[in-house]
Structure formats: C-alpha cells, structure tokens
Write a protein that holds these residues in place. Structure first.
Motif, PDB file in Angstrom:
ATOM      1  N   THR A 248      87.099  40.359  29.086  1.00 29.24           N
ATOM      2  CA  THR A 248      86.614  39.015  28.811  1.00 29.24           C
ATOM      3  C   THR A 248      86.970  38.652  27.376  1.00 29.24           C
ATOM      4  O   THR A 248      87.298  39.516  26.563  1.00 29.24           O
ATOM      5  N   THR A 249      86.911  37.340  27.074  1.00 31.58           N
ATOM      6  CA  THR A 249      87.258  36.853  25.730  1.00 31.58           C
ATOM      7  C   THR A 249      86.051  36.094  25.168  1.00 31.58           C
ATOM      8  O   THR A 249      85.119  35.784  25.914  1.00 31.58           O
ATOM      9  N   ASP A 292      82.223  41.013  21.767  1.00 30.28           N
ATOM     10  CA  ASP A 292      83.014  39.835  22.110  1.00 30.28           C
ATOM     11  C   ASP A 292      84.021  40.119  23.217  1.00 30.28           C
ATOM     12  O   ASP A 292      84.865  39.302  23.550  1.00 30.28           O
ATOM     13  N   ARG A 293      83.963  41.334  23.791  1.00 34.21           N
ATOM     14  CA  ARG A 293      84.814  41.594  24.959  1.00 34.21           C
ATOM     15  C   ARG A 293      84.168  42.662  25.842  1.00 34.21           C
ATOM     16  O   ARG A 293      83.501  43.575  25.357  1.00 34.21           O
TER      17      ARG A 293
END
Ligand SMILES: Cc1cc2nc3c(=O)[nH]c(=O)nc-3n(C[C@H](O)[C@H](O)[C@H](O)COP(=O)(O)OP(=O)(O)OC[C@H]3O[C@@H](n4cnc5c(N)ncnc54)[C@H](O)[C@@H]3O)c2cc1C
Lengths: 625, 438
Positions: A248-249, A292-293
C-alpha cells in the motif's frame, strides 16, 4: 430426497474442510457415513486464501496426514507454489505451506471422498436436530422434510450459522458469497440452550490477473525443491508459479482514512469480534497509523484461472472505495476487481460446551467441528473434523468416544484442549507459541508421534500403516546407533570437529548437538550417516539439537501428570467448593474441566482457586498421589 | 449466599481513639448498610448517616463509605463505617451487625478474601502475614513494604519485561513473513542479559531480607563459668538463664529474644566448652557448637581471671566478637589471638552499653533494617535463582526457538512468585506491538 427415513452410523452436515475430514475419517473407521451438504460442487471449496499450511497450521496439516486424513494429499495434488517457512530457524518451528490451485484442490478433495468406501454424499440442507427422551441425538431433519436417523452426527457448518455478509453499507444474509445461510440449525442450537456468540471475518477483493502490471512488481518464487505436505506424495508435479509482492502507499492510507465510515466495521454495523492476525486493511491503517506501507502478496488462485488473491487487503469498505484503494497500489493501477472483498458475521457455539472428544456435553451423539466452534482456518477446521469423525464413529458403534490427544502429544491436542477449556474471544488460529511442547511436536515427526495411535483407532489405511512402521523402525535403529557409536576427542579433531580434549568419547548424537559443526565433517567421522535417507537424518539432527530441552520438558510433563490424573467427577458442583470467588465458579462451570490439571490451565484461574479446588477434591475422597 | 458470608471487624485496632473504623465485606454488605443507615450512599463517597439498631434506636452519626465489588479491597462488596470511637458505640454497632446476620471476621480473613479474589499477588499476601507476625520495628517496615506491593511491583515489572521479550521472540518465529523488524532475535537475547544482571544484583543481598524476617541468632560461647549466662541475663535484663557458680550448669541451650535497633535477635547461651564429664554434657556441647555454626554472630567469652582456654580459642576468628568478662575483678588483656577484645562486667554493668551498641550495629548491618524492597523468603530466592539460570540460557541460545524456550521457562519461574503469565497475554503483546497479518 423422498419420504422414507434413511439410517446411517454417522451423518456429517457440511462439506467444508471440517466436514470432509470428518466424513472421510468416520468412513475410514468403518462407520457407514453420510455427508450432507448444500451443493456437491462446492465440496472442498477454499472460501478464503488459496493456501494450506504455514507455521503452526503446517504442523496441523502434517498431523492430519499422519492420521491418514485427506487435506495434505489434496493440497499436494493442487500445489502451485510451495514454501517451507522459517527455514533459517530450527526444525521445530519450520512450517510447510502450499498455495493451491483452487479448482484442483476442490477436485482432489471430491475425488478422495468419492474413492472412500462406506461414504455416501448427498446434496441437501440440514434444518433440525431430533433428540430422544433422554436428550441424545437420534436424527437429523432436512429442509425438504427428510429424516435421517443416525448413531451420531457431526455439524460442520462453518460461517453459515446466521451468516451475514457486509460490503460497505450493503448487507445480506449468506453463508459465504453465493451461498445461503443456515438459519434452521441456528434456531435448533438456540432451542437446546447452547451458548452462541457472534464473530466476524473478512476476505479481500479478487483481482483479474490479466489486468495486473506484473513487470513492475517483485516476484517471489516458491522453493526450488518443493517438499510435499503428505507422506504419501512422492513429489509435487504441477507447474510452479511465483507470487507478486507489492504494498500500500500513503495515498492508499489517505483514501481509507477519508472513507472509514463506509467500512462495515468502522461504520458500526458489525459487532462480532474479528481475528487479530487477519486484520482488515482499514484496521491496519487505523491501529498502526505511523506505518506508511503494508505489504501485499499477490497469490494466483489457479494455473488456468486468472483470479488473483491479494493477501493483505481484506476489507469491508464499499465497492466504490475498494476500486480506489486497489488503483492506488503499485502494479494494480489498472487492475479489475472480479469480486469485491467483504466481511462476514456469523454465530459460533462456545466450544466450552463440548467434551474433549468434541461431543456436545448436554446432547450425547451430537458432535461439532470447524469454524462453528469459533476457530478460523482450513487446517484448524480439518483437524477438528478428523477428531470428531473418529469419535463419532466410535460413539455410533456403541463404544466410548475417547480418541483424544494430550497437549504434549499433538497440536491437535493443544487445539482441542484450548477450545474446550478456554473458549474463544476471537476466531482461534493455531500458533506454535500455543504449544508448550513445541520442540517435540514438530511437523517432521508427526507420523512418528501419531500414526500408531491412528492405527489403533482404525483410521489409518493399510498402505500408510505399513510405510509408517518401516520408517519408525529405521528411525529407532538409527537413533540407537547414533547413541552408541562414538569417537574420542582426538579422533574428532582429526576430522576438524573441535571438542574439549578431555579424553571423553562423544556419541554421534552428542557431536550432532554441538553448535556450528558442519554436517560433512560429522559424516566424515561417521560415514554410515551418509547412507541414511533424508527424513531419517532429519530425525537424528532434530533429536540431537533439542535433546537437553526435551529431557527438561519430559520432566515438566511428569510433574504435571499427577494433576492430570486427579480427575474431577463430572457431577461435581463447583458452587459447593469452599473459597471460590464468583468469577472462578463461573469459569469452572463454563469449561467443566475434567482434571485438576485442566482446571489449572484455564485462563485467569488463580493459584488460590486451584488450591481450593484441590482441597475439595481431597476432601471428596479423591486421591491423587 | 447469605449474610453469614459477610464479615465485619474493627480495622482501627483495639485501642480506644477518637474515630473507630469498622469494615464490612461480603455479599450482604449492601443489605447491612441499608438496614443500618437507611439507604446505600453513592459508591466511594464519604456520607454522613445516622446509624440505627433493628429496634430503631440511634447508635451513632457516622461516615459511611460503600465500595461495590470488585473494585474494593477484598474484591467483594464492602463498606466502612467511621464511628465515634467510644467503646459503647462500637459495641452497639457490632451487636446490630450480628443481629442482621453478619459475623465477626477471623484473623486475616479480609486479606485472605482479597487474595482469593485476585486483589493481591502472593508476595503481598505474604507481606500481610508477616505484618501480623512482626515483632520489631524493622520487621514491620519490611513487611509493610511487601504488603504494599513493593516486591510485587519489582517482580511484576520483571515479569512484564520478560513477557515482552518472549512476545517479541515469538512474533519473529510465528510471523516471519510479516515484514517485522529483523533484529528481534538479537534484542530478545540482549534483553535477557540485562534482566539477568538486575536479578543477580537483587539476589546479591547477603540474605538481608530473609534474616530480618526470620530474626538473627547471636551465639555466646566460652569455657564453663566464664560468665556467659550472667552476660545473657545482663543483656536481656531478666533471669533467662540459670546462673550458678558450679561449672557446667547450662547443659542445654538457653535462648532469649532481644530487640536491637528494631531487629529481632535471639541470644543463644550455650553449654560451656570443656572436656565433658558425662554424656549429657557432651551432647550439650555438641549442640552449642552446632548453634554457633548457624549463628550470624559468635561472641566468645573469656574470664579476665583465667587463661584463655583452647576450646574457646578455636572460635576466635576475625568476625567474632571477643569479650572478656569479670573486668571488675581483673584488668583484661586488650587482645586475644590478635583480635581486640571488649571488656565487660556482667556483675557491675561495665561495658554493657558499648556491647549493646556494637550488637545493634552488627544487626543493622546484617539486615539492612527493612529499608528497600528485599526478598524475604527462601522460595523467592529459589525462583529468582532459577530465572537467572534460564535467562543465561536464553542469552546463549543459538536458535530463536531455544531462546523462546528458555524465556518461557524463566517466565514460569517468575510466575511462581507473582502469578502465571499465559500465552494469551503473550499474544496480546504481539498484536499490540506489531502489525501482523499480511
Ligand atoms: C469470508 C471468509 C474469510 C475467511 N478468511 C480467512 C482467513 O483470512 N484466514 C483463515 O485462516 N481463514 C479464513 N477463513 C476461514 C476458513 O475459510 C474457515 O475457517 C474454514 O473454511 C472453515 O471450515 P469449515 O469446514 O468449518 O466450514 P466451511 O468451509 O465454511 O464449510 C461449511 C460447509 O457447510 C455447508 N453447510 C452449511 N450449512 C449447512 C446446512 N444447514 N446443511 C448442509 N450443509 C450446510 C456449506 O455449504 C459448506 O460446504 C475465512 C472464511 C470466510 C467465509
């Protein structure tokens, strides 16, 4: 089906992973068995991720296999990506895992069941339970009015008890996507006064692999030499494929945060408790806000099926938001969603209502297995199904249902003990940390631990029995030789094996247990090791590595044995035990431990409560010395 | 459950004071308060109420506190009545409670109930038992610390740290594919080492806490008629030992308890050391020597008017207190076997003041006077020693599952002190600290 009554020894309701093992095991034990399930074509369906095994779960699969179950064989037949997890760690925590072609898996399970003598498979839905005057189960009734008399029945209806699917704001009753829920059975259980509670689980959207940009993604291949899950499988023959890795970003996380209200869980439309080890992507984003990922594994669901299972983004967000989430992930920007992810809420029965043979305590001849008991996962379901199948067959042939493993014998023992003693507060999954005898309960020695018991219970076929005995014999010969064959320190250092030059001869096992000694040197010192087959050598190495710990565990186990032998009368009134607080009474009453040892394992039971119970048992004239 | 399961007792002690606190605990507490005070006050608020007996007669105006379980001292429904301290008031209220069906608590019953309901760990409960049994100020100090959870906090803190180490190690084993930090194994071993050193430091306490709890033994040893018994009597201030001029009078051991600066000390007067004339005396001498071996301090007594005897001289060591008695008769020598002597006279009291001060100093040095949280029982030492060995094993282990195995066993050892830590607690930490679930 028509109006006349059918009669079977054992009826299994539900053709999921628990039901299939249960039906096959009961039939192997010689019971005339009926498998009753909604649809023949979904027998052996993998409702969620297309993988069997893993750390802890792989241990269960090997144990199922050791008792001649079908899961490992089917997984090998369907395997398209195989990996031994934790290869850098010791043998006790290595977990074999196979990703399966879902269609091949279904077909393999169905073929194994069709080939099983004594097993009849019928499509239909169970609606009710019929008890006799003593409260024991005598028949199952179906939606179309059929009455099936039986010596014992096993209910394995998974998430189907009052199942309800949530996709964003949408919700509808279902057992899983495309299947109707089981309402009649839920009512029947409620009518019996069995304790029901609500749990939830979820699944990610499925993607069309042809729309994924594989070129930009890292590929993760399986093992070069895939090790089969089953003992009866010579080798894996399917073409092997790689998985893709993406993540994910920050953009993904922003989309999820902005749309949390559309999630069935965060919108407050789901009350059931979900599994902590399979959190939804919205859970991960909220609970670990600093990350953040989050990694995603893209797992192909089949060799000639374009469906891809994105492992890591289970969700109950609305379909529109799911589209945005997927598009924000590298490699998936153009990916098409074939089927949206969803969350499912369902009833389960508090497994503390069961005896250690998985029979409902208050309804003799009625057994429960699988997700209905609050577990999650194919392997956990299969293991329970197997044990319920053996026990139901024994019950039906008027014997006692006493096929039980202790915690020190098998992961299956740990699973059943945890369920029937502790109950569940979230969907229960097997982990090796749950097994206090982890070092001896290895995936590599499941057959040595369990097959002999399976032979005694009658659930192991001739082929496996013969192979097992030959192997067990070879292992014990090799172990005896490794314990007696030895060399002097001088001789050992001649082979480049550094030991104290104290003149004490070291046995092969002792040398094998030295840290950091290369295997080829040990083989040079004791050339007969080279002639041993791989699996036999694995046993020697593991036994040598863990020997001091195994001795200590054995001593611990013996200490506890005394408490295990202090049986608690099934009729004991815990309210009459002096000095128990209300909370302790409640815990004991819910689990009704069969021994003092079991009572002590119940979570939250204080030493004081245990002492009070011990005193009471002694006063009751029960001896445990 | 009935009123009979509900107990009361005076919490403020037997002495008459301005305020007397009466404590109630058990399922009938609420009912009793309603009968006594008319209604139940809001939880955990001091409310002024008129207390009445069953016949309506006013007993007192008192502060009533209501503590619904499980958030009470015992974990049960409980209440406190702060009464005016007069004997008749207290007696009246107690009578009324008995009339309502409550009963007077057995000694320690409140604590026992608190323990049963998981309100305190085993070490705190031990502290309360010690508090009840405490004889001296330092013992009381130590017991209070322990009862207040001093040890529970210390051991609980270690247990928590150990649980976290194990949880992180387990996470690395269980969820290898979940992109967890890569240094979890190393950190678990390092953490085990740090914890081991802290526990070792706690164990290197020269048994101060245990000695204070059990009390010290100081043995008096010397030739027959050197004046050992007179010395003991002079120190204790009463006729504890039979004193006579005939040598060999004290054939068995005579002991007296002494409070030295708050530390309980047993002075042990023993049979005089000499060639025994009969079997009974020989046995007495053997016992004397055994007692002296066990004692934390040996006082050798010589008489100023006699040559030091060989039997007693054997006991003169650097850590022995060498006394020369009867200094009122003859000036004693200042040194025996190179050890400076203390001159005393049991008869006229010379030097006794100094001797007492010396003994108090030794007692304080050996026990630490109850300051700080010290372990107080051999079972504490055994469990901690075992934990230390297992932590060392965890540090040295070459595979993560072996580190975990040793940590788990160490946790079990600590659990014997404070309560068991189960696998669910470990998993709670795993899922709190890491994002699991790929
Ligand atoms: C949406 C979803 C997500 C999941 N996610 C995960 C995950 O991420 N990780 C994981 O480990 N596990 C996951 N699981 C769990 C895993 O799929 C199950 O634990 C496992 O399949 C349970 O097996 P079972 O045999 O108990 O039930 P199931 O496999 O559900 O089988 C139940 C069977 O019973 C039949 N049946 C139901 N009612 C009746 C009736 N009245 N009469 C006749 N037949 C009936 C059904 O047709 C079905 O064949 C998930 C399951 C679902 C549904």
């Amino acid at each position: 089906m028509t109006g006349t009554d059918l009669t079977f020894d054992v009826v299994v309701v539900g053709g999921g992973h628990a039901g299939c093992e249960a039906a096959a095991a009961a039939a192997r034990c010689g019971a005339r068995t009926l498998l009753l399930t909604h649809k023949i074509e979904t027998i052996g369906e993998m409702s969620c991720n297309p993988a069997i095994g893993g750390v802890g779960k792989g241990h269960l699969v090997r144990e199922i296999d050791a008792l001649d179950g079908i899961m490992a064989r089917a997984a090998d037949a369907a395997a398209i990506h195989v990996k031994m997890l934790n290869l850098s760690k010791g043998p006790a925590v290595r977990g074999p895992r196979a990703q399966a072609d879902r269609r091949l898996y279904r077909e393999a399970v169905q073929a194994l069941l069709r080939a099983q003598p004594g097993l009849t498979i019928v499509a239909g839905g169970a609606e009710g339970l019929e008890l006799d005057a003593t409260g024991a189960l005598v028949a199952i009734t179906t939606a179309d009015g059929q009455r099936i008399r039986c010596g014992a029945a096993i209910i394995t209806t998974g998430t189907f008890l009052r199942g309800e699917i949530h996709v964003g704001e949408k919700r509808f009753p279902a057992g899983r996507v495309g299947d109707a829920p089981a309402i009649g059975l839920a009512l029947a259980f409620e009518g019996l006064g069995l304790p029901l509670a609500r749990l939830k689980t979820g699944t990610p959207p499925r993607l069309d692999g042809r729309t994924i940009d594989w070129a930009v993604l890292e590929a993760q291949p399986g093992d070069d030499q895939p090790e089969p899950l089953s003992w009866l499988t010579e080798r894996i023959t399917n073409r092997q494929v790689s998985c893709g890795i993406t993540a994910t970003t920050p953009e993904t996380h922003a989309i999820i945060r902005a749309n949390l209200q559309s999630s069935a869980v965060y919108g407050g439309r789901i009350q059931g408790v979900g599994p902590r080890y399979c959190p939804s992507i919205e859970d991960k984003v909220v609970r670990f806000a600093e990350r953040d990922r989050h990694q995603i594994f893209l797992e192909p669901e089949g060799l000639d099926d374009p469906t891809v299972y994105p492992n890591g983004i289970s969700t109950s967000l609305s379909e529109a938001v799911q589209e945005q989430v997927v598009a924000s992930i590298p490699g998936l920007t153009k990916a098409r969603i074939l089927r949206p992810g969803y969350a499912i809420e369902y009833d389960h029965i508090d497994p503390r209502a069961l005896t250690p043979s998985l029979e409902v305590r208050q309804v003799p001849r009625l057994f429960l297995a699988g997700q209905i008991n609050g577990t999650t996962g194919y392997e956990e379901a299969g293991a329970q199904g197997l044990m319920a199948g053996i026990n139901a067959a024994r019950r039906a042939s008027s014997g006692e249902p006493d096929a039980i493993f202790t915690r020190s014998e098998a992961y299956i023992g740990v699973l059943v003990d945890d369920l029937t003693l502790q109950g569940v507060s979230e969907p229960y999954r097997m982990l090796t940390a749950r097994a206090e005898h982890r070092l001896s309960l290895r995936a590599d020695n499941a057959g040595l631990r369990l097959t002999e018991r399976g032979i005694a219970w009658g659930c192991v076929g001739r082929e496996r029995g013969a192979r097992h005995r030959a192997f067990a014999e070879a292992v014990s010969t090799a172990l005896a030789r490794a314990a007696s064959d030895n060399a002097t320190p001088a001789a050992l250092s001649g082979f480049g094996i550094a030991v104290n030059q104290d003149g004490r001869r070291r046995s092969v096992l002792e040398v094998l247990s030295l840290p950091g000694v290369a295997m080829d040197r040990v083989e040079a010192a004791f050339p007969w090791l080279r002639e041993l087959a791989g699996p036999i050598r694995t046993q020697l190495e593991a036994e040598a590595l863990y020997a001091p710990y195994l001795r200590r565990q054995e001593a611990e186990r013996r200490l506890l044995e005394r408490e295990e032998k202090a049986t608690i009368n099934a009729a004991l009134d815990f309210d009459a035990v002096d000095g128990l607080s209300a909370e302790m009474r409640q815990r004991f009453n819910a689990a009704r431990p069969a021994t003092l040892g079991a009572a002590g394992r119940i979570q939250g039971v204080t030493p004081a409560a245990l002492a009070a119970l011990a005193v009471h048992l002694r006063r009751d004239g029960q001896r445990f010395t | 459950m009935s009123m009979a399961d509900t107990i009361y007792s005076l919490a403020s002690g037997a002495a008459v004071g301005a305020v007397a606190v009466l404590r109630l605990s058990g399922p009938g507490s609420a009912g009793a308060i309603k009968l006594l005070a008319g209604s139940l006050p809001p939880p955990r608020h001091a409310s002024l109420r008129r207390l009445r007996a069953a016949d309506g007669e006013t007993l007192d105006h008192a502060l009533v506190l209501w503590f619904p379980g499980p958030a009470s001292y015992t974990g049960e429904d409980a209440a406190e009545l702060h009464l005016h301290g007069g004997r008749s008031v207290i007696a009246g209220v107690m009578e009324a409670l008995t009339a309502f069906g409550l009963r007077k608590a057995e000694p320690g019953e409140f604590t026992r109930r608190a323990f049963l309901h998981g309100k305190m760990d085993l070490t705190a409960a031990e502290g309360i038992a010690d508090l009840i049994a405490a004889e001296t100020a330092a013992q009381r100090r130590q017991a209070l610390q322990q009862a207040d959870g001093g040890l529970a906090r210390l051991y609980g803190g270690w247990t928590e740290r150990l649980a976290r180490l194990l949880a992180h190690q387990e996470a690395a084993i269980e969820f290898a594919e979940d992109s967890l930090p890569t240094d979890l194994d190393a950190k678990a071993r390092f953490g085990a080492g740090k914890l081991r050193m802290e526990i070792e430091a706690h164990l290197a306490d020269a048994r101060r806490g245990e000695l204070l709890r059990e009390g010290l033994v100081f043995a008096i040893i010397g030739a027959p008629n050197a004046g050992k018994s007179s010395l003991l009597n002079a120190l204790v201030g009463r006729e504890a030992a039979i004193v006579s001029a005939r040598a060999g009078t004290t054939r068995d051991i005579v002991e007296a308890r002494l409070d030295l600066a708050g530390v309980p000390v047993t002075l042990s007067d023993t049979a005089g050391l000499r060639e025994a004339v009969d079997e009974i005396e020989a046995e007495g001498i053997r016992r004397a020597e055994r007692r002296a071996e066990e004692a934390q301090l040996v006082m050798t007594v010589f008489a100023a008017d006699q040559m030091p005897d060989a039997e007693t001289l054997r006991w003169v060591r650097p850590e022995t207190l060498v006394l020369v008695n009867k200094c009122d008769i003859k000036v004693p020598c200042g040194e025996i076997s190179g050890i400076p002597t203390m001159a005393v006279s049991a008869r006229d009291g010379t030097g006794l003041e100094g001797l007492r001060a010396r003994l108090a100093e030794v007692a304080l040095r050996l026990t630490g006077a109850g300051e700080g949280s010290q372990l107080t029982r051999p079972r504490h030492r055994a469990a901690l020693t075992e934990a230390v060995a297992l932590l060392a094993e965890a540090e040295a282990a070459t595979l993560p599952e072996l580190t975990a195995e040793a940590l788990r066993a160490a946790l079990l050892a600590l659990g014997r002190l404070t309560g068991r830590v189960g696998v669910e607690e470990i998993l709670d930490i795993v899922f709190r600290d890491f994002c699991i679930g790929k």
